[in-house]
Design a protein around this motif. Structure first.
Motif, short mmCIF file in Angstrom:
data_model
loop_
_atom_site.label_atom_id
_atom_site.label_comp_id
_atom_site.label_asym_id
_atom_site.label_seq_id
_atom_site.Cartn_x
_atom_site.Cartn_y
_atom_site.Cartn_z
N ILE A 26 0.85 -1.19 0.00
CA ILE A 26 0.00 0.00 0.00
C ILE A 26 0.89 1.24 0.00
O ILE A 26 1.89 1.29 0.72
CB ILE A 26 -0.92 0.02 1.23
N LEU A 27 0.53 2.21 -0.80
CA LEU A 27 1.19 3.52 -0.74
C LEU A 27 0.30 4.44 0.08
O LEU A 27 -0.87 4.64 -0.24
CB LEU A 27 1.39 4.09 -2.15
N ASP A 28 0.85 4.99 1.15
CA ASP A 28 0.12 5.94 1.99
C ASP A 28 0.45 7.36 1.54
O ASP A 28 1.62 7.74 1.44
CB ASP A 28 0.51 5.76 3.46
N ARG A 29 -0.61 8.13 1.29
CA ARG A 29 -0.43 9.53 0.90
C ARG A 29 -1.08 10.42 1.97
O ARG A 29 -2.18 10.12 2.45
CB ARG A 29 -1.07 9.80 -0.47
N ILE A 52 2.02 17.67 0.69
CA ILE A 52 1.65 16.30 0.37
C ILE A 52 2.89 15.42 0.54
O ILE A 52 3.96 15.73 0.00
CB ILE A 52 1.13 16.17 -1.08
N THR A 53 2.75 14.35 1.32
CA THR A 53 3.85 13.41 1.49
C THR A 53 3.37 11.99 1.23
O THR A 53 2.16 11.73 1.25
CB THR A 53 4.46 13.47 2.91
N HIS A 54 4.30 11.09 1.00
CA HIS A 54 3.99 9.68 0.77
C HIS A 54 4.87 8.82 1.67
O HIS A 54 6.02 9.17 1.95
CB HIS A 54 4.24 9.29 -0.69
N SER A 55 4.33 7.70 2.12
CA SER A 55 5.11 6.75 2.91
C SER A 55 4.64 5.33 2.61
O SER A 55 3.62 5.12 1.95
CB SER A 55 5.00 7.05 4.41
N LEU A 87 6.60 4.94 -7.36
CA LEU A 87 6.94 5.73 -6.18
C LEU A 87 7.12 4.83 -4.95
O LEU A 87 8.06 5.01 -4.17
CB LEU A 87 5.87 6.78 -5.92
N LEU A 88 6.24 3.85 -4.80
CA LEU A 88 6.37 2.93 -3.67
C LEU A 88 7.71 2.19 -3.72
O LEU A 88 8.41 2.10 -2.70
CB LEU A 88 5.20 1.93 -3.68
N ILE A 89 8.06 1.71 -4.89
CA ILE A 89 9.34 1.00 -5.04
C ILE A 89 10.51 1.93 -4.75
O ILE A 89 11.47 1.55 -4.06
CB ILE A 89 9.46 0.40 -6.46
N GLY A 101 11.41 -8.71 -5.23
CA GLY A 101 10.20 -9.51 -5.18
C GLY A 101 8.93 -8.74 -5.47
O GLY A 101 7.82 -9.28 -5.36
N ILE A 102 9.04 -7.48 -5.88
CA ILE A 102 7.85 -6.69 -6.21
C ILE A 102 7.57 -6.82 -7.71
O ILE A 102 8.42 -6.51 -8.55
CB ILE A 102 8.03 -5.21 -5.84
N LEU A 103 6.37 -7.26 -8.03
CA LEU A 103 5.95 -7.41 -9.43
C LEU A 103 4.91 -6.35 -9.78
O LEU A 103 4.12 -5.92 -8.92
CB LEU A 103 5.35 -8.80 -9.65
N LYS A 104 4.90 -5.94 -11.05
CA LYS A 104 3.92 -4.97 -11.53
C LYS A 104 2.83 -5.69 -12.32
O LYS A 104 3.12 -6.46 -13.23
CB LYS A 104 4.60 -3.92 -12.41
N ASP A 105 1.58 -5.42 -11.95
CA ASP A 105 0.43 -6.03 -12.62
C ASP A 105 -0.36 -4.93 -13.33
O ASP A 105 -0.97 -4.08 -12.67
CB ASP A 105 -0.45 -6.73 -11.58
N PRO A 106 -0.37 -4.91 -14.65
CA PRO A 106 -1.09 -3.86 -15.38
C PRO A 106 -2.60 -3.94 -15.22
O PRO A 106 -3.32 -3.01 -15.58
CB PRO A 106 -0.68 -4.11 -16.84
N GLU A 107 -3.10 -5.04 -14.64
CA GLU A 107 -4.54 -5.22 -14.49
C GLU A 107 -5.10 -4.61 -13.21
O GLU A 107 -6.31 -4.61 -13.00
CB GLU A 107 -4.88 -6.73 -14.51
N ARG A 108 -4.24 -4.11 -12.33
CA ARG A 108 -4.73 -3.52 -11.09
C ARG A 108 -3.92 -2.27 -10.76
O ARG A 108 -2.73 -2.21 -11.06
CB ARG A 108 -4.65 -4.52 -9.93
N PRO A 109 -4.56 -1.26 -10.15
CA PRO A 109 -3.81 -0.07 -9.74
C PRO A 109 -3.07 -0.35 -8.44
O PRO A 109 -3.43 -1.27 -7.69
CB PRO A 109 -4.91 0.97 -9.52
N THR A 110 -2.04 0.42 -8.17
CA THR A 110 -1.39 0.36 -6.87
C THR A 110 -2.38 0.81 -5.80
O THR A 110 -3.05 1.83 -5.95
CB THR A 110 -0.16 1.28 -6.85
N THR A 111 -2.50 0.03 -4.72
CA THR A 111 -3.41 0.40 -3.63
C THR A 111 -2.92 1.68 -2.98
O THR A 111 -1.77 1.79 -2.57
CB THR A 111 -3.48 -0.73 -2.59
N LEU A 112 -3.82 2.66 -2.89
CA LEU A 112 -3.47 3.99 -2.37
C LEU A 112 -4.44 4.38 -1.26
O LEU A 112 -5.66 4.33 -1.43
CB LEU A 112 -3.54 5.02 -3.50
#
Length: 337
Positions: A26-29, A52-55, A87-89, A101-112
């Motif tokens: 999860i990316l926290d904004r 605005i920050t992200h963690s 940004l999360l990576i 071990g982080i994979l990118k899936d074009p079928e789903r958005p990054t959880t925000l």
């Protein structure tokens, strides 16, 4: 009672530990600002945005907590093929987390998760997510990565936020069985009330609300914590069970020793978000470093007490813990952007 700890050797011991975190990323904004007036258009506050920050959130925050304690950390999960995933990576790598071990899936958005904060108070949270099981291709790729990473770590954390990584019970069971086959400890931060998918883990660390949901699912009485814990530990073949009790502290159950309650170590509470991540990360770190179960849980309880004194999802840092053990309290750097 916490055993005597050599603080000068603590970092050296933790820095030798290697832990793989598998879970929902999860990316926290954060929208930081102030509220000074009510809108003339409707009876709602007007939020004046300042920054605005992200963690790192979800299982990524578990990894950030491990890195904060100087543990060598490997992260496995899925993000979208989007700017938020990049940004999360980037933040994870800046924290020193291994992200192979982080994979990118074009079928789903990054959880925000977006939190609106004014005067250190959370006004609103906005979630953007898609809760879908992993595709067969993604799952197969994860199995290959898991096998590769597993041989290089001391233990595994499964951080379940019910976003997709563990919606397949068989995949979750496979991760646990493989860790056991390689003689690695495996800790679970659960989301499901049906613990069959977590069977055979070293420990499960629900919060009190999650624990009560499991008791209802199992048709167990809530009055006797020890008896219910004994039943769950035996049924799901756990070594021990840890329940976080919020302001009441933490509870440890070991089948051969019974239950142990530890009072909260929080000096002040600003934000409880991410406290569960801190508990499972610090518990795993100290367990992996060879501390007794009682000492590992005691130190995890202290770490949780430190982190709830911060605003927003933040990790705990080794220097904060060392200062607490010597004289109490402090704040460290942040894995934020």
């Amino acid at each position: 009672m916490l055993s005597k700890i050599n603080l000068s050797q603590l970092e050296e011991s933790l820095s030798k530990v290697k832990i793989l975190v598998v879970g929902d990323l999860i990316l926290d904004r954060y929208f930081w600002g102030s509220v000074e007036r009510i809108s003339p258009e409707a009876p709602v506050p007007v939020f004046d945005l300042k920054e605005i920050t992200h963690s790192l959130g979800g299982s990524a925050n578990v990894s950030a907590n491990l890195r904060g304690l100087s543990v060598q950390t490997f992260l496995m999960g899925v993000v979208g093929k989007d700017e938020k995933g990049d940004l999360l990576i980037k933040i994870a790598e800046e924290c020193g987390i291994n992200t192979q071990g982080i994979l990118k899936d074009p079928e789903r958005p990054t959880t925000l998760k977006t939190r609106v904060i004014a005067q250190s108070q959370q006004l609103l949270r906005i979630d953007k997510e898609v809760r879908l099981p992993l595709s067969s291709d993604i799952k197969k790729a994860f199995q290959e990565i898991y096998e590769e990473l597993l041989s290089n770590v001391d233990g595994v954390i499964l951080s379940d936020y019910a976003k997709g990584m563990f919606l397949s019970d068989s995949f979750c069971n496979w991760l646990i069985e493989e860790a056991k086959r390689h003689k690695k400890f495996i800790m679970i931060d659960p989301k499901s009330a049906d613990w069959k998918k977590y069977q055979g883990a070293t420990s499960i660390t629900p919060n009190l609300k999650e624990f009560k949901e499991v008791l209802r699912y199992e048709n167990l009485k809530e009055e006797n914590l020890d008896e219910a814990s004994f039943y769950l530990v035996k049924k799901y073949e756990l070594d021990f069970l840890v329940v976080t009790l919020g302001k009441e502290g933490i509870y440890l159950f070991q089948p051969e020793k019974g239950g142990l309650r530890l009072a909260s170590q929080a000096r002040e509470v600003f934000d409880v978000s991410g406290a569960g991540d801190t508990v499972i990360a610090s518990l795993s770190a100290f367990f992996g470093a060879g501390f007794s179960i009682e000492d590992a849980v005691t130190l995890a309880n202290i770490c949780a007490g430190i982190v709830v004194g911060k605003v927003g999802t933040q990790p705990v840092y080794l220097e904060e813990l060392k200062k607490f053990l010597k004289e109490g309290g402090s704040h460290g750097k942040n894995c934020q952007n």
